[in-house]
Motif scaffolding. Structure first.
Motif, mmCIF file in Angstrom:
data_model
loop_
_atom_site.group_PDB
_atom_site.id
_atom_site.type_symbol
_atom_site.label_atom_id
_atom_site.label_comp_id
_atom_site.label_asym_id
_atom_site.label_seq_id
_atom_site.Cartn_x
_atom_site.Cartn_y
_atom_site.Cartn_z
ATOM 1 N N VAL A 178 -40.216 -62.339 -68.850
ATOM 2 C CA VAL A 178 -40.092 -63.651 -69.496
ATOM 3 C C VAL A 178 -40.002 -64.719 -68.405
ATOM 4 O O VAL A 178 -39.082 -64.710 -67.585
ATOM 5 C CB VAL A 178 -38.851 -63.716 -70.403
ATOM 6 C CG1 VAL A 178 -38.651 -65.125 -70.953
ATOM 7 C CG2 VAL A 178 -38.976 -62.713 -71.539
ATOM 8 N N ALA A 219 -44.227 -60.943 -71.483
ATOM 9 C CA ALA A 219 -42.863 -60.548 -71.814
ATOM 10 C C ALA A 219 -42.854 -59.143 -72.411
ATOM 11 O O ALA A 219 -43.524 -58.881 -73.404
ATOM 12 C CB ALA A 219 -42.269 -61.548 -72.799
ATOM 13 N N ARG A 227 -36.207 -71.650 -68.492
ATOM 14 C CA ARG A 227 -35.482 -70.440 -68.894
ATOM 15 C C ARG A 227 -35.251 -69.613 -67.634
ATOM 16 O O ARG A 227 -36.198 -69.278 -66.936
ATOM 17 C CB ARG A 227 -36.390 -69.692 -69.892
ATOM 18 C CG ARG A 227 -35.771 -68.563 -70.658
ATOM 19 C CD ARG A 227 -36.714 -68.161 -71.799
ATOM 20 N NE ARG A 227 -36.557 -69.054 -72.944
ATOM 21 C CZ ARG A 227 -37.459 -69.930 -73.372
ATOM 22 N NH1 ARG A 227 -38.639 -70.005 -72.802
ATOM 23 N NH2 ARG A 227 -37.192 -70.722 -74.381
ATOM 24 N N ARG A 228 -34.001 -69.294 -67.329
ATOM 25 C CA ARG A 228 -33.712 -68.580 -66.078
ATOM 26 C C ARG A 228 -33.095 -67.224 -66.371
ATOM 27 O O ARG A 228 -32.384 -67.050 -67.358
ATOM 28 C CB ARG A 228 -32.750 -69.404 -65.218
ATOM 29 C CG ARG A 228 -33.244 -70.799 -64.884
ATOM 30 C CD ARG A 228 -34.366 -70.781 -63.851
ATOM 31 N NE ARG A 228 -34.977 -72.091 -63.697
ATOM 32 C CZ ARG A 228 -36.240 -72.381 -64.026
ATOM 33 N NH1 ARG A 228 -37.033 -71.472 -64.540
ATOM 34 N NH2 ARG A 228 -36.713 -73.603 -63.851
ATOM 35 N N GLY A 229 -33.360 -66.288 -65.500
ATOM 36 C CA GLY A 229 -32.651 -65.012 -65.565
ATOM 37 C C GLY A 229 -33.317 -63.923 -66.370
ATOM 38 O O GLY A 229 -32.739 -62.858 -66.551
ATOM 39 N N HIS A 230 -34.542 -64.155 -66.860
ATOM 40 C CA HIS A 230 -35.200 -63.131 -67.672
ATOM 41 C C HIS A 230 -36.529 -62.672 -67.085
ATOM 42 O O HIS A 230 -37.305 -61.994 -67.764
ATOM 43 C CB HIS A 230 -35.407 -63.642 -69.103
ATOM 44 C CG HIS A 230 -34.132 -64.033 -69.783
ATOM 45 N ND1 HIS A 230 -33.234 -63.110 -70.254
ATOM 46 C CD2 HIS A 230 -33.583 -65.245 -70.026
ATOM 47 C CE1 HIS A 230 -32.200 -63.745 -70.783
ATOM 48 N NE2 HIS A 230 -32.384 -65.044 -70.648
ATOM 49 N N ALA A 231 -36.808 -63.042 -65.829
ATOM 50 C CA ALA A 231 -38.097 -62.681 -65.225
ATOM 51 C C ALA A 231 -38.252 -61.166 -65.113
ATOM 52 O O ALA A 231 -39.363 -60.643 -65.180
ATOM 53 C CB ALA A 231 -38.248 -63.341 -63.856
ATOM 54 N N ALA A 232 -37.145 -60.448 -64.968
ATOM 55 C CA ALA A 232 -37.223 -58.991 -64.804
ATOM 56 C C ALA A 232 -37.768 -58.302 -66.057
ATOM 57 O O ALA A 232 -38.260 -57.183 -65.981
ATOM 58 C CB ALA A 232 -35.852 -58.422 -64.443
ATOM 59 N N VAL A 247 -33.686 -70.341 -77.236
ATOM 60 C CA VAL A 247 -34.130 -68.941 -77.256
ATOM 61 C C VAL A 247 -33.992 -68.407 -75.834
ATOM 62 O O VAL A 247 -34.508 -69.010 -74.893
ATOM 63 C CB VAL A 247 -35.593 -68.825 -77.742
ATOM 64 C CG1 VAL A 247 -36.090 -67.386 -77.611
ATOM 65 C CG2 VAL A 247 -35.712 -69.304 -79.189
ATOM 66 N N LEU A 248 -33.275 -67.311 -75.673
ATOM 67 C CA LEU A 248 -32.998 -66.744 -74.352
ATOM 68 C C LEU A 248 -32.499 -67.822 -73.396
ATOM 69 O O LEU A 248 -32.980 -67.965 -72.274
ATOM 70 C CB LEU A 248 -34.240 -66.030 -73.801
ATOM 71 C CG LEU A 248 -34.686 -64.787 -74.586
ATOM 72 C CD1 LEU A 248 -35.996 -64.236 -74.043
ATOM 73 C CD2 LEU A 248 -33.603 -63.713 -74.566
ATOM 74 N N ILE A 271 -30.927 -66.780 -58.892
ATOM 75 C CA ILE A 271 -31.407 -67.123 -60.227
ATOM 76 C C ILE A 271 -32.136 -65.958 -60.890
ATOM 77 O O ILE A 271 -32.001 -65.720 -62.080
ATOM 78 C CB ILE A 271 -32.321 -68.366 -60.154
ATOM 79 C CG1 ILE A 271 -31.509 -69.569 -59.653
ATOM 80 C CG2 ILE A 271 -32.942 -68.686 -61.497
ATOM 81 C CD1 ILE A 271 -32.343 -70.748 -59.242
ATOM 82 N N GLU A 272 -32.946 -65.245 -60.124
ATOM 83 C CA GLU A 272 -33.710 -64.129 -60.678
ATOM 84 C C GLU A 272 -33.802 -62.998 -59.666
ATOM 85 O O GLU A 272 -33.907 -63.251 -58.459
ATOM 86 C CB GLU A 272 -35.176 -64.533 -60.969
ATOM 87 C CG GLU A 272 -35.388 -65.714 -61.886
ATOM 88 C CD GLU A 272 -35.412 -65.331 -63.354
ATOM 89 O OE1 GLU A 272 -35.160 -64.148 -63.678
ATOM 90 O OE2 GLU A 272 -35.669 -66.227 -64.172
ATOM 91 N N LEU A 273 -33.786 -61.759 -60.185
ATOM 92 C CA LEU A 273 -34.183 -60.593 -59.399
ATOM 93 C C LEU A 273 -35.396 -60.035 -60.125
ATOM 94 O O LEU A 273 -35.304 -59.666 -61.293
ATOM 95 C CB LEU A 273 -33.064 -59.547 -59.367
ATOM 96 C CG LEU A 273 -31.763 -59.975 -58.673
ATOM 97 C CD1 LEU A 273 -30.669 -58.932 -58.926
ATOM 98 C CD2 LEU A 273 -31.990 -60.158 -57.176
ATOM 99 N N VAL A 274 -36.552 -60.017 -59.453
ATOM 100 C CA VAL A 274 -37.779 -59.605 -60.129
ATOM 101 C C VAL A 274 -38.355 -58.353 -59.476
ATOM 102 O O VAL A 274 -39.057 -58.428 -58.474
ATOM 103 C CB VAL A 274 -38.841 -60.732 -60.116
ATOM 104 C CG1 VAL A 274 -39.927 -60.442 -61.148
ATOM 105 C CG2 VAL A 274 -38.220 -62.086 -60.347
ATOM 106 N N PRO A 275 -38.040 -57.171 -60.031
ATOM 107 C CA PRO A 275 -38.587 -55.936 -59.465
ATOM 108 C C PRO A 275 -40.049 -55.762 -59.843
ATOM 109 O O PRO A 275 -40.455 -56.108 -60.954
ATOM 110 C CB PRO A 275 -37.723 -54.834 -60.106
ATOM 111 C CG PRO A 275 -37.135 -55.437 -61.331
ATOM 112 C CD PRO A 275 -37.181 -56.938 -61.197
#
Lengths: 325, 238
Positions: free
Chosen positions: A26, B144, A18-23, A124-125, B47-51
């Motif tokens: 997730v 999450a 799942r990519r793009g939801h770490a912020a 999911v997401l 791919i991700e921006l993680v603040p």
């Protein structure tokens, strides 16, 4: 449909993550051994990232309720289809009613069962990966249970005209031999380790602890120490980050790692070697070697080129086996 | 001094941008301004921006940052350095104030009495101080939708529990050190539980899944156990 007759130790639906939801906290989840997932998928004509089953140490017992085409890659052992040995690393037709039993994986830790068309659970997401630790994803965010029914897509109908006589060579994609040294890059706090710990990290064998899971692989060995304690503010971590909690036993973060962490980051397993760590069993050893970023990049390019070449080759071979539409 | 201080590699597929080394509202605002700036630039292969509190991780696809003579990380760092040649404006983007109802103490906040005692405050004043200030969501992490909130009254800070609980109920409002946060689901946890909100903080099937977002302002409102039950009833089940 695939009916779960016995779930095994820890079997779950996984794709490439799942990519793009770490912020929002997730994480990625996804297959621990992306090589085995990719190859199993390619063998049945899927895209690399189709959803498949990841089976850990003691695999499941499954009944197919419809004809399908499958491939098993990664860890193996006593794999049986209706009691007969199941050929691995090749596409195979299965008929409705047949039972696959993957009890007792003995070489490697994780096996992957791909089905033509992919396992058709709702994403999911943006992903069909189950994040077992977060309780998030399809299948109610959990591992398989007895009685679960996994939907297959229409594309799952068999397309093989005949069973091939060949199998893919697992090496170098799958190499569970403990002699294989896994390569790491320096972490932000590598230099904060005391000199003896730096030496131990890169020369001593570490054992895979039994409590290792999809969140992290705990490495047991000589306790590692910092020259002086560090006060760190939580920051993002990645799969492959080697964290050092106060106890001195490092943890190599894996697919379901939390998005942030506050322990010192002493090293990072290179992406190319992460699938190999995923195949080490509890109790087996790991040795780490420090390499430079340009070497890691050369290894990544070699791996990507070899994988692309294999994909082209496989597509041709599969074409020869394909039924007329 | 403000702004981007350093960029360091985080393995072979990510880099970490440092804006400071402590928990601080100004530093954190810079992190979120940087994240907005990069999101708007929409560089390919990110791919991700993680603040986090004081840093921003940029996770990239090495195949898309491949270049001759440099590693993908070096290539990405060069692009990021150019992107921050002019520091982005740190004006607070979010004026949104989210009110979070909390039932303090009792079964919902089993550590409240001990926490108040450690702080040398009557329970009522401990609650009043916790609900008096405006917090800012510094980051979501740990799990999450778990919000780390900035702004706790220093008098209310609490040591983490010696042995973490194996299961903290969803919605628990907790204090760990100088941080306060809310457990979005039942999780193991070592913070002190002072109350519980009936709000659902995370639902993977909602859009967006997270009730609170980094940068938003949050205020707690004390509610009775009866109000808690009524509000919980009204929540969509997650």
């Amino acid at each position: 449909m695939i009916e779960v007759l016995r779930p095994g130790l820890l079997s779950s639906v996984q794709d490439l993550g799942r990519r793009g939801h770490a912020a929002i906290g997730v994480g990625g989840a996804g297959a621990m051994d992306s090589n085995a997932l990719t190859l199993a998928n390619w063998l049945v004509g899927n895209d690399a990232g189709a959803a498949a089953l990841e089976c850990t140490l003691n695999g499941p017992r499954l009944r197919f309720t419809a004809d399908a085409c499958i491939a098993w890659c990664g860890a193996d052992g006593e794999l049986r289809l209706d009691g007969a040995p199941l050929p691995t690393w090749r596409p195979l037709p299965v008929a409705a009613g047949q039972v696959l039993d993957a009890a007792g994986l003995r070489r490697g830790a994780r096996g992957y069962l791909a089905v033509a068309g992919g396992i058709a659970v709702a994403p999911v997401l943006g992903s069909r990966s189950v994040d077992v630790n977060a309780g998030l994803g399809p299948c109610d965010g959990r591992a398989l249970q007895t009685g679960d029914q996994l939907p297959l897509s229409d594309a799952a109908r068999p397309w093989l005209r005949r069973t091939p006589a060949w199998s893919l060579m697992p090496w170098p994609w799958f190499d569970p031999a403990p002699a294989r040294v896994l390569r790491v890059l320096r972490g932000s706090h590598f230099d904060a380790l005391d000199p003896a710990s730096r030496k131990s990290l890169l020369s001593e064998p570490f054992h895979i602890a039994a409590e290792s899971n999809r969140v992290g692989v705990r490495l047991l060995g000589p306790a590692l120490q910092l020259t002086a304690p560090l006060e760190l503010v939580s920051a993002a971590v990645t799969a492959g980050t080697l964290q050092l909690p106060p106890g001195g036993q490092p943890i190599m973060l894996a697919a379901e790692h939390p998005t942030t962490g506050g322990y010192p980051r002493i090293a990072h397993l290179i992406a190319t070697d992460q699938p190999h760590l995923a195949q080490r069993r509890p109790g087996e050893t790991v040795r780490l070697a420090l390499i430079e970023p340009d070497e890691a990049e050369a290894l990544r390019r070699r791996h990507a080129t070899a994988l692309a070449r294999l994909h082209d080759h496989l597509r041709q071979r599969l074409q020869e086996l394909r039924c007329a539409p | 001094m403000s702004g981007l201080r350093a960029i360091e590699p985080l393995g072979d597929s990510a880099v970490l941008l440092h804006f400071g080394d402590r928990i601080d509202a100004t530093v954190n605002a810079e992190v979120h301004a940087a994240a907005r700036h990069l999101a708007a630039l929409a560089l390919p292969g990110i791919i991700e921006l993680v603040p986090a509190y004081a840093s921003l991780a940029v996770v990239f696809d090495p195949a898309q940052w491949q270049a001759d003579g440099v590693t993908p990380a070096q290539h990405c760092v060069a692009a990021l350095t150019r992107a921050f040649a002019t520091p982005p404006a740190t004006t607070a983007a979010s004026a949104v104030l989210i009110e979070v109802p909390v039932c303090y103490g009792g079964e919902h906040g089993p550590d409240l009495a001990a926490a108040a005692q450690r702080s040398g405050l009557p329970v009522e004043e401990f609650i009043a101080r916790h609900a008096a200030v405006e917090y800012r969501v510094a980051m979501l992490g740990f799990a999450a939708g778990f919000p780390y909130l900035l702004g706790l009254d220093a008098r209310l800070q609490q040591p983490r529990r010696a042995s973490p609980r194996t299961r903290v109920p969803a919605g628990s409002v907790a204090i760990g050190g100088l941080q306060t946060g809310i457990y979005p689901r039942a999780l193991p946890g070592g913070w002190n539980l002072i109350g519980r909100t009936p709000l659902t903080l995370f639902d993977a099937h909602a859009s967006p899944p997270n009730r609170l977002a980094a940068g938003q302002r949050v205020r707690f409102r004390a509610v009775t156990a009866a109000e808690f039950a009524a509000l919980q009833e009204a929540q969509p089940s997650a």
